[in-house]
Design a protein around this motif. Structure first.
Motif, PDB file in Angstrom:
ATOM      1  N   ASN A  92       0.961  -1.078  -0.080  1.00 23.64           N
ATOM      2  CA  ASN A  92       0.047  -0.015  -0.088  1.00 23.64           C
ATOM      3  C   ASN A  92       0.792   1.190  -0.091  1.00 23.64           C
ATOM      4  O   ASN A  92       0.483   2.260  -0.666  1.00 23.64           O
ATOM      5  CB  ASN A  92      -0.931   0.013   1.406  1.00 23.64           C
ATOM      6  CG  ASN A  92      -1.813  -1.120   1.274  1.00 23.64           C
ATOM      7  OD1 ASN A  92      -2.428  -1.609   0.258  1.00 23.64           O
ATOM      8  ND2 ASN A  92      -2.102  -1.751   2.458  1.00 23.64           N
ATOM      9  N   ASN A  93       1.948   1.230   0.809  1.00 26.68           N
ATOM     10  CA  ASN A  93       2.876   2.358   1.015  1.00 26.68           C
ATOM     11  C   ASN A  93       4.330   1.944   0.611  1.00 26.68           C
ATOM     12  O   ASN A  93       4.673   0.724   1.040  1.00 26.68           O
ATOM     13  CB  ASN A  93       2.482   3.254   2.248  1.00 26.68           C
ATOM     14  CG  ASN A  93       1.154   3.872   2.082  1.00 26.68           C
ATOM     15  OD1 ASN A  93       0.876   4.633   1.312  1.00 26.68           O
ATOM     16  ND2 ASN A  93       0.256   3.311   3.244  1.00 26.68           N
ATOM     17  N   PRO A  94       5.225   2.822   0.600  1.00 26.85           N
ATOM     18  CA  PRO A  94       6.526   2.347   0.673  1.00 26.85           C
ATOM     19  C   PRO A  94       6.907   1.943   2.255  1.00 26.85           C
ATOM     20  O   PRO A  94       6.750   2.783   2.911  1.00 26.85           O
ATOM     21  CB  PRO A  94       7.508   3.564   0.131  1.00 26.85           C
ATOM     22  CG  PRO A  94       6.501   4.616  -0.513  1.00 26.85           C
ATOM     23  CD  PRO A  94       5.001   4.144   0.283  1.00 26.85           C
ATOM     24  N   VAL A  95       7.460   0.747   2.392  1.00 28.98           N
ATOM     25  CA  VAL A  95       7.944   0.249   3.462  1.00 28.98           C
ATOM     26  C   VAL A  95       9.231  -0.514   3.403  1.00 28.98           C
ATOM     27  O   VAL A  95       9.835  -0.795   2.242  1.00 28.98           O
ATOM     28  CB  VAL A  95       6.963  -0.806   4.154  1.00 28.98           C
ATOM     29  CG1 VAL A  95       5.467   0.059   4.639  1.00 28.98           C
ATOM     30  CG2 VAL A  95       6.548  -1.788   3.126  1.00 28.98           C
ATOM     31  N   TYR A  96       9.802  -0.706   4.349  1.00 26.36           N
ATOM     32  CA  TYR A  96      11.055  -1.528   4.428  1.00 26.36           C
ATOM     33  C   TYR A  96      10.834  -2.973   4.008  1.00 26.36           C
ATOM     34  O   TYR A  96       9.809  -3.664   4.762  1.00 26.36           O
ATOM     35  CB  TYR A  96      11.876  -1.565   5.651  1.00 26.36           C
ATOM     36  CG  TYR A  96      13.308  -2.393   5.739  1.00 26.36           C
ATOM     37  CD1 TYR A  96      14.183  -2.123   5.089  1.00 26.36           C
ATOM     38  CD2 TYR A  96      13.063  -3.641   6.322  1.00 26.36           C
ATOM     39  CE1 TYR A  96      15.328  -2.786   4.901  1.00 26.36           C
ATOM     40  CE2 TYR A  96      14.120  -4.444   6.318  1.00 26.36           C
ATOM     41  CZ  TYR A  96      15.326  -4.132   5.386  1.00 26.36           C
ATOM     42  OH  TYR A  96      16.410  -5.028   5.381  1.00 26.36           O
ATOM     43  N   LEU A  97      11.310  -3.607   2.936  1.00 24.95           N
ATOM     44  CA  LEU A  97      11.179  -5.105   2.719  1.00 24.95           C
ATOM     45  C   LEU A  97      12.240  -5.886   3.284  1.00 24.95           C
ATOM     46  O   LEU A  97      13.558  -5.672   2.901  1.00 24.95           O
ATOM     47  CB  LEU A  97      11.097  -5.147   1.112  1.00 24.95           C
ATOM     48  CG  LEU A  97       9.986  -4.649   0.519  1.00 24.95           C
ATOM     49  CD1 LEU A  97      10.033  -4.909  -0.972  1.00 24.95           C
ATOM     50  CD2 LEU A  97       8.709  -5.151   0.981  1.00 24.95           C
TER      51      LEU A  97
END
Length: 260
Positions: A92-97
């Protein structure tokens, strides 16, 4: 964190494992895909200690239950729910992968139980690999691995080394008896009883405060203390994940947090 392919089960995400080789996969390419459907419904993803600080900005970090705890990034309060992804498998949003996600569909695995040698394997069910005609980057140039394949191998090797350091970190926590059974209670407005989550482990702050000065100094010098505090601070995000789940209409259940 090296995993041996076994009949009783495969690692999280993987449906099958095949050794990568130039004889059978000479024409294979790796392509970018715009979704992560392979991890849909996974609510707890393994973490390495190098990722604690980055991951703690987005996810609660917990430890799985049992005698061999594994650090996990919590992406949902209940099994089958990942609040960070939509129904198409996109975030949904930029997050740490976590590196565990970025490693897929590759991994190092032991092909023979009597050998410590690790081989680069992949999940043949992944949409990212195949004999594509117009897209993707080759994995082999004749019989030799391309630079991309070498980079993939290096990433997987680094992941294994990070996994070993993570195991050592957890062993130190166990040795100091700092891990305890966790419990989180969230009181939802309009609900008579709080939502209570158990079935995971966390660092016991009281025991941490009571450690002798020499023990704390040793943890500080080894780099353990920042990791412990990243874990403890990240637990404040449990309520955020809970709120996201409520907003998405995925009503949380008052059950134990299943482990990955």
């Amino acid at each position: 964190m090296a995993t041996q392919p076994a009949a009783q089960g495969l690692p999280l995400f993987y449906k099958d494992l095949v050794p990568l080789n130039s004889n059978e996969h000479a024409n294979f390419k790796s392509r970018q895909i715009d979704n992560a459907t392979f991890m849909q419904g996974q609510h707890a993803i393994p973490l390495t200690v190098e990722e604690f600080v980055s991951a703690s900005r987005y996810y609660p970090i917990i430890f799985s239950a049992g005698d061999n705890p594994v650090p996990l990034a919590l992406m949902g309060m209940n099994e089958g729910i990942n609040v960070f992804m939509d129904d198409q498998g996109k975030f949904n949003n930029p997050v740490y992968l976590p590196a565990y996600i970025r490693r897929y569909p590759f991994m190092l695995a032991r092909l023979r139980p009597d050998s410590d040698e690790l081989s680069l394997c992949f999940d043949p069910t992944s949409e990212a690999l195949g004999e594509f005609k117009k897209e993707g980057d080759p994995l082999f140039d004749g019989t030799e691995p391309t630079q991309m394949t070498k980079d993939i191998l290096k990433f997987c090797e680094d992941f294994e080394q990070a996994g070993a350091r993570t195991q050592a970190f957890v062993e130190e926590l166990k040795k100091a008896e700092l891990l305890m059974e966790g419990e989180v209670a969230i009181q939802q407005e309009g609900s008579e009883n709080p939502f209570v989550y158990r079935g995971f482990q966390m660092v016991n702050e009281e025991k941490l405060r009571d450690l002798r000065g020499d023990e704390l100094r040793k943890m500080s010098q080894s780099g353990m203390l920042p990791l412990i505090y990243a874990h403890l601070f990240s637990l404040n995000l449990v309520r955020d994940v809970f709120a996201m789940q409520m907003q998405q209409g995925k009503v949380p259940q008052q059950v134990e947090l299943p482990t990955a």
